[in-house]
Scaffold this active site. Structure first.
Site: not given
Ligand code: FAD
Ligand code: SF4
Lengths: 589, 234
Positions: A515-517, A555
């Site tokens: 869930s590292h958007n 990211n």
């Protein structure tokens, strides 16, 4: 009919990690703060109590603590000319809901990003030449440096009681920590968690082949801990029910366990739950927000909450969507490259390696959210990319987070998914498999972006957010490289079978990755390259501040929350010390 | 005195719900023991018809056949589990975005299932289609297929070699396998995983899961404990 409420100093949308931190900082400064949260309130003592909280089906598989896609979801297409379909059930990523947000059911890995991650374009340009950066790779510098963020990273770690081992204190490399990390001002608040057997196998093997293993920093307290807010955390029980669950032992740092007690006592704080924000009320003429409109999900009534300051902390999708719905900032057009809102949406690519051991007992059900042994030798730009054909990297770790059997049932390649042979192999390997995870970077691409979907709507008839996303060749080459390195470690662990699980094909919303958007409302140097300035202040409305990983221009190969929290503290600092005195743009062009 | 739960578990419901369902399930192929028949029939059905449950029993027992590692899937209560899941909020489409327009998935599994049906109707339609396909192609409905033929049929379904007229065959297979595995491995409070059979099989201790000391003490050594369910703590 819209009911207009009494004005307040600040209104915050979303009460997860970033919203709770900002609420705490603003009430500390004496402001009247109203926080709107679309989900319910949560009471850990009741909601996360044994035995019910250890229910894999209810919490992990049916996702009880998470966002309900019936109310709002996102749509996906892989390319600009594709047709988007709604994500009907969340899978790859799991947005949060309710007080605490995703921070309620996160794992607790609490990594700082590398100094070079915060100034990526400059860094790569200096080392490899500016021409080496592909034209479509729209990376940029954050506008704030690691050095500026260091005290704020430290504050978040102290808040959470992070368990870990420093690798670099003020430039001095520390044995047993991560030698690649940016200089830290001090040690972690707690000693590392107790390593699992699989962790130890990984540590030994990685060391033997010349890598630099260290225990993952974890917001799962290895010992009872009182944080600077005066709230008490318990010691982790290694229960293996961290991610997707609430913590029964109060050992996992969450907004509920670390900040809620102080907020409850703050006289200037009011939270409104089941309040679904639908608009930032924006006056384009004066370029100021006047408040937030929301729907009370219990009564269905619409309210306007006027405020002098509007803070968006509704995570990546919520922040970007609210900016687009409210007409703040120019929407990004991927065909022309013009506009900024929705630009540089990024995710992560996370291939894994399964190592099967015929003679080891690994007790996979004993674990903690952030219990891992990690190498950072292939993360970011910690290694020479000159001849590799890609930029980026990631950490490789052996995570002992859980062995919950609905989801964790590894079998060697070639095993059928059902039937007698499947059963035999499942029984054989369940206790004897270690998973190595590659947490791969995702650098932006011109065509990966967010905008409003022309077709699909939320339950109130408003456009859903549409994601145009696929992995690029850079991502895939990088992921294969990491996978090879992880497999090397697996072999050095003397595993009986080493099985790399590459991520192939188009991006898939079904199988969980992370869930590292990130991205969508990125920070930067000018209104032409970003939605918010280096203080997370909107270029188009100086009283709107946007928090969380939606401001990351790209990211990194780490879990994002510590960085999201650090920029939130950084923003709060500027807000309180500068903005309150003179409400105006904090960066003059 | 037996409370309601004890009553149901003891098989007390059997006499009360002795219906066509029971008879039909008893007539199914490859039942290994009398005890198995009792447990498979001992629970009422809430969502599925008796005929649908028979097809599911055959499929679930192909997924999870009885052997020395565990009883069969249906003997572990997996059909009961699926029926209850489909009868509840999950079956009705809770936490499922169901607004249109609906587009066929055209084999693009990356988007997840795109059916307009809620899981209950989806599984029911799939069962009907699969049974019809089997009857049309081999002259035999699913529940009467000998084991090797049933396995072959499921393999074709899994690999996308069978197209069903009104439903995405692979999505149906995926949903069925997922539900069966949930039933086999979930906490027994949901009606599957009877006697924690799957947990015993793999060595998963269930609750209470506090291992603060054990994680060090059992490093490299097998930790064995009588598995415990949520119900064991009430
Ligand atoms: C299973 C899982 C494991 C994870 N593990 C890790 C980990 O180990 N390490 C790590 O760094 N990160 C991890 N993460 C990610 C981490 O949880 C997030 O990065 C972090 O919580 C984000 O904080 P946030 O404040 O930006 O958003 P959130 O915590 O999600 O808060 C946003 C809040 O806004 C609310 N909201 C959204 N839209 C609206 C609206 N329109 N109106 C009102 N309210 C709204 C939401 O309900 C939510 O409560 C994990 C996430 C998941 C799901
Ligand atoms: S593993 Fe530790 S921190 Fe996580 S839920 Fe269990 S006790 Fe809490």
């Amino acid at each position: 009919m819209v009911q207009v409420l009494k004005s307040t100093d600040a209104v915050i949308v979303g009460l997860g990690w970033t919203g709770a931190i900002m609420a705490r900082e603003l009430t500390r400064a004496g402001l009247q703060v109203v926080a709107l949260e679309r989900g319910p309130d949560r009471n850990p003592a009741e909601d996360f109590a044994l035995p019910a909280i250890r229910d894999e089906l209810r919490y992990s598989v049916r996702q009880e603590l998470m966002q309900d896609p019936k109310m709002e979801t996102v749509t996906l297409r892989h390319r600009l000319d594709g047709e988007a379909r709604p994500v009907r059930r969340f899978g790859s990523f799991l947005p949060g809901d309710g007080v605490g947000g995703m921070g309620t059911h996160w794992n607790g890995n609490t990594f700082r990003f590398l100094p070079s991650d915060h100034r990526l374009r400059s860094h790569l340009g200096e080392r490899y030449g500016r021409a080496s950066i592909p034209e479509d790779m729209t990376i940029q510098d954050w506008g704030v440096t690691y050095e500026e963020l260091e005290p704020h990273y430290s504050r978040f770690e102290a808040l959470c009681g992070v368990s870990g081992k420093a690798g670099n204190i003020a430039g001095k490399i520390q044995a047993g920590g991560n030698p690649f990390e940016g200089p830290r001002s001090g040690e972690y608040p707690n000693a590392p968690l107790v390593a699992s057997h699989a962790n130890e196998l990984f540590r030994r093997a990685a060391g033997e082949i010349g890598l630099h293993p260290f225990p993952a920093p974890a917001s799962n307290a290895s010992a009872p801990y009182v944080n600077p807010e005066g709230t008490q955390l318990g010691a982790c029980q290694y229960c293996g029910h961290c991610d997707r669950f609430g913590c029964e032992a109060n050992a996992k740092a969450t907004p509920l366990s670390t900040l809620a007690p102080s907020l409850r006592q703050a006289s200037g704080f009011r939270k409104v739950t089941n309040a679904y924000a639908t608009r930032v009320l924006y006056d384009a003429k004066t370029r100021r927000a006047t408040g937030v409109r929301y729907i009370d999900l219990r009564s269905g009534e619409t309210y306007d909450q006027p405020a002098d300051i509007v803070v968006l902390s509704a995570w990546v999708f919520g922040n970007t969507r609210l900016m687009l719905l409210s007409g703040i900032g120019e929407p990004y057009d991927a065909r022309t490259g013009k506009g900024v809102v929705g630009k540089n949406y990024c995710y992560q690519i996370q291939p894994t390696v399964q190592a099967f051991f015929k003679d080891e007992e690994l007790n996979p059900f004993m674990g903690a959210g952030g219990l891992g042994m990690v190498v950072d030798d292939f993360n970011g730009d910690n290694f020479d990319h000159a001849k590799l054909g890609f930029f980026g990297g990631g950490y490789i770790s052996q995570n002992s987070t859980n062995g919950r059997p609905i989801s964790f049932r590894p079998t060697p390649p070639g095993t059928p998914a059902w039937g007698a042979a499947w059963k035999r192999e499942t029984a054989n390997w369940y206790r004897r498999t270690a998973t190595m995870l590659c947490e791969g970077t995702n650098y932006p691409n011109r065509t990966n972006a967010l905008d409003l979907d022309p077709t699909y709507r939320d339950m109130f008839g408003q456009p859903l957010l549409r994601m145009t996303f696929n992995f690029t060749q850079n991502d895939r080459t990088m992921a294969d490289f990491l996978l090879g390195k992880a497999a090397d470690i697996g072999r050095a662990m003397n595993a009986t079978i080493v099985a790399p699980q590459p991520r192939k094909g188009d991006f898939n919303v079904v199988s969980y990755q992370s869930s590292h958007n990130t991205g969508g409302t990125i920070m930067g140097h000018t209104p032409a390259d970003s939605v918010v300035n280096r203080y997370l202040q909107s270029w188009d409305a100086h009283n709107v501040f946007v928090l969380g990983s939606s401001v990351f221009p790209q990211n990194a190969g780490y879990n994002p929350t510590a960085a999201a929290a650090a920029v939130t503290y950084w923003c709060a600092d500027a807000l309180v010390k500068q903005y309150l005195k003179a409400p105006a743009p904090l960066v003059q062009l | 005195m037996l409370d309601r739960r004890g009553f149901m578990l003891s098989g007390g419901v059997l006499a009360l719900t002795q219906t066509d369902a029971t008879a039909a399930v008893d007539a199914g192929p490859d039942k290994s023991s009398a005890a198995a028949q009792t447990s498979a029939a001992a629970e009422p059905l809430y969502a599925l018809t008796a005929g649908e449950a028979e097809v599911l029993t055959a499929v679930v027992d192909a997924f999870i056949p009885a052997d020395d590692l565990s009883p069969s899937g249906s003997d572990c209560g997996v059909v009961v589990f699926i029926d209850r899941q489909l009868a509840g909020s999950y079956g009705a489409g809770a936490r499922l975005y169901q607004d249109g327009p609906f587009q066929p998935s055209n084999g693009q599994v990356q988007f997840g299932p795109q059916s307009p049906l809620a899981p209950l109707q989806f599984i029911q339609l799939g069962i009907a289609e699969l049974d019809a396909w089997s009857t049309a192609n081999s002259g035999t409905p699913v529940k009467q297929l000998p084991k090797p033929e049933l396995n072959a049929l499921l393999q074709q379904l899994e690999s996308g070699k069978i197209a069903l007229p009104r439903i995405d065959a692979r999505a149906f297979f995926g949903a069925l396998l997922q539900l069966a595995m949930e039933g086999f491995f979930a906490d027994p409070i949901y009606g599957g995983n009877r006697d924690k059979a799957s947990w015993r099989m793999i060595g998963y201790p269930g609750l209470p899961a506090t291992y603060a000391k054990a994680i060090r003490q059992y490093r490299g050594r097998r930790y064995q404990a009588e598995p415990r369910s949520i119900a064991d703590f009430l």
